[in-house]
Design an enzyme around this catalytic site. Structure first.
Site, mmCIF file in Angstrom:
data_model
loop_
_atom_site.group_PDB
_atom_site.id
_atom_site.type_symbol
_atom_site.label_atom_id
_atom_site.label_comp_id
_atom_site.label_asym_id
_atom_site.label_seq_id
_atom_site.Cartn_x
_atom_site.Cartn_y
_atom_site.Cartn_z
ATOM 1 N N LYS A 189 68.551 -20.074 -28.730
ATOM 2 C CA LYS A 189 68.153 -21.488 -28.818
ATOM 3 C C LYS A 189 68.900 -22.228 -29.923
ATOM 4 O O LYS A 189 69.199 -23.398 -29.782
ATOM 5 C CB LYS A 189 66.634 -21.614 -28.998
ATOM 6 N N LYS B 12 67.868 -15.907 -17.787
ATOM 7 C CA LYS B 12 66.473 -16.069 -17.355
ATOM 8 C C LYS B 12 66.193 -17.526 -17.006
ATOM 9 O O LYS B 12 66.746 -18.430 -17.630
ATOM 10 C CB LYS B 12 65.532 -15.544 -18.444
ATOM 11 N N LYS C 257 62.560 -23.450 -18.842
ATOM 12 C CA LYS C 257 62.227 -24.870 -18.738
ATOM 13 C C LYS C 257 63.294 -25.715 -19.395
ATOM 14 O O LYS C 257 63.563 -26.829 -18.977
ATOM 15 C CB LYS C 257 60.886 -25.145 -19.435
#
Ligand code: ATP
Ligand code: MG
Length: 329
Positions: free
Chosen positions: A112, A193, A196
């Site tokens: 992230k 993966k 969202k």
């Protein structure tokens, strides 16, 4: 003793079939065997910038989706994390017993932070807040997707370190992964993966996607150069489509082989599309009704906070006493 279960979802982006199959479907299955607390983790969401109005709307949307997939509010608690200040308070107390090196190893932080121009300290501390969410309620079971296993392991490490420094305080939480669907991959890129926060129209199937969009996303999904399904040589894209089908349909491995061996990819995609659309239809219908009644949603969220606050506050009180922080006698 009835075990306590805790899990959560960030109110960011659109809830997708990975979240459903990896986490929420499992919650619904086990909720009545346990004392269940399901959180909308808005304090986690702000570790990456969120537009305030969008975040406000997403919190309600997620509460409505929890109910629409089958969380029973007469039994399970739906809690918006920020409505129980003890989450943030325990997170700080645990931050002080967590070595930075442990956090530096977290793969989610690495992934992230790579996507951010400026990395907030909150993103780094994220797993400590997650540990606080779990340990605050002395939860024994944490049903999450496979991607959260590393954070759960860290939670156990933090609990152990606290217990050894200050005396037995926290219950050691264990996870529970679904047998099928613990890691749903992106339909555009089956090596990543489904998330969202990922960009791109062909990546995810949201629980609220209309049927024509679901069809488009699945029909365009990445497969491989084989002509038809071969369970021995299939690539990750085909494996992912089969996985999605199996998780929704509840088929056994034998049934999957019997039904899909030799099926051409076009037909496979049509079959998966049908299964996903029919599985999501009742959820979408319930969602429409639930979101139309904001007062009921508010009252469920308020009573969730009221029900769990005494447990949370008592844990924080114990932790403060153990650490020697000032508490009124
Ligand atoms: P974000 O990109 O914002 O992190 P996310 O899709 O990872 O979104 P989270 O809110 O972080 O969603 O996770 C909610 C729950 O869904 C967690 O239990 C997580 O393990 C699970 N989950 C997330 N993605 C998947 C996936 N692709 N397959 C199975 N489970 C998943
Ligand atoms: Mg995530």
């Amino acid at each position: 003793m009835i075990p306590r279960v805790l899990s959560g979802v960030q109110p960011t982006g659109n809830l997708h079939i990975g979240n459903y199959l990896g986490a929420l479907a499992n919650w619904v299955k086990i909720q009545h065997d346990c004392e269940s607390i399901f959180c909308i983790v808005d304090l986690h969401a702000i570790t990456v910038y969120q537009k305030p109005d969008e975040l406000r709307a997403k919190i309600r949307e997620l509460a409505a989706l929890f109910l629409a997939v089958g969380i029973d509010p007469t039994h399970s608690r739906i809690v918006v994390q920020s409505t129980v200040p003890a989450h943030a308070e325990l997170a700080w107390l645990l931050t002080c017993v967590t070595p930075m090196g442990w956090l530096e190893r977290m793969t989610q932080f690495k992934a992230k932070s790579a996507a951010q121009e400026s990395i907030g300290d909150g993103l780094f501390q994220y797993p400590v807040l997650m540990a606080a969410d779990i340990l605050l309620y002395q939860a024994a079971i944490v049903p999450v997707g496979e991607d959260q296993m590393q954070h759960l392991e860290l939670t156990r490490d933090i609990a152990q370190r606290f217990n050894s420094l200050y005396g037995e305080t926290f219950v050691m939480p264990a996870t529970r992964l679904p047998a099928v669907g613990a890691r749903i991959m992106g339909l555009d890129d089956p090596t990543a993966k489904m998330s969202k926060s990922a960009e791109g129209a062909g990546h995810a199937i949201a629980l609220l996607d209309p049927p024509d969009r679901i069809k488009k996303t699945i029909m365009r999904a990445t497969t491989d150069s084989n002509p038809a399904v071969d369970f021995n040589t299939m690539g990750p894209g085909v494996a992912n489509l089969l996985n999605i089908h199996q998780a929704f349909a509840g088929s056994s491995n034998e049934q999957m082989r019997a039904e899909f061996t030799g099926m051409r990819y076009g037909d496979l995609k049509k079959r998966v599309t049908e299964t996903v659309i029919t599985s999501l239809e009742p959820i979408q219908a319930r969602y429409k009704e639930i979101i139309a009644d904001p007062q009921r949603l508010d009252s469920i969220i308020t009573s969730g906070a009221e029900a769990v606050s005494p447990i949370a506050n008592s844990t924080v009180q114990t932790v403060k006493e153990r650490m020697g922080i000032y508490t009124r006698s």
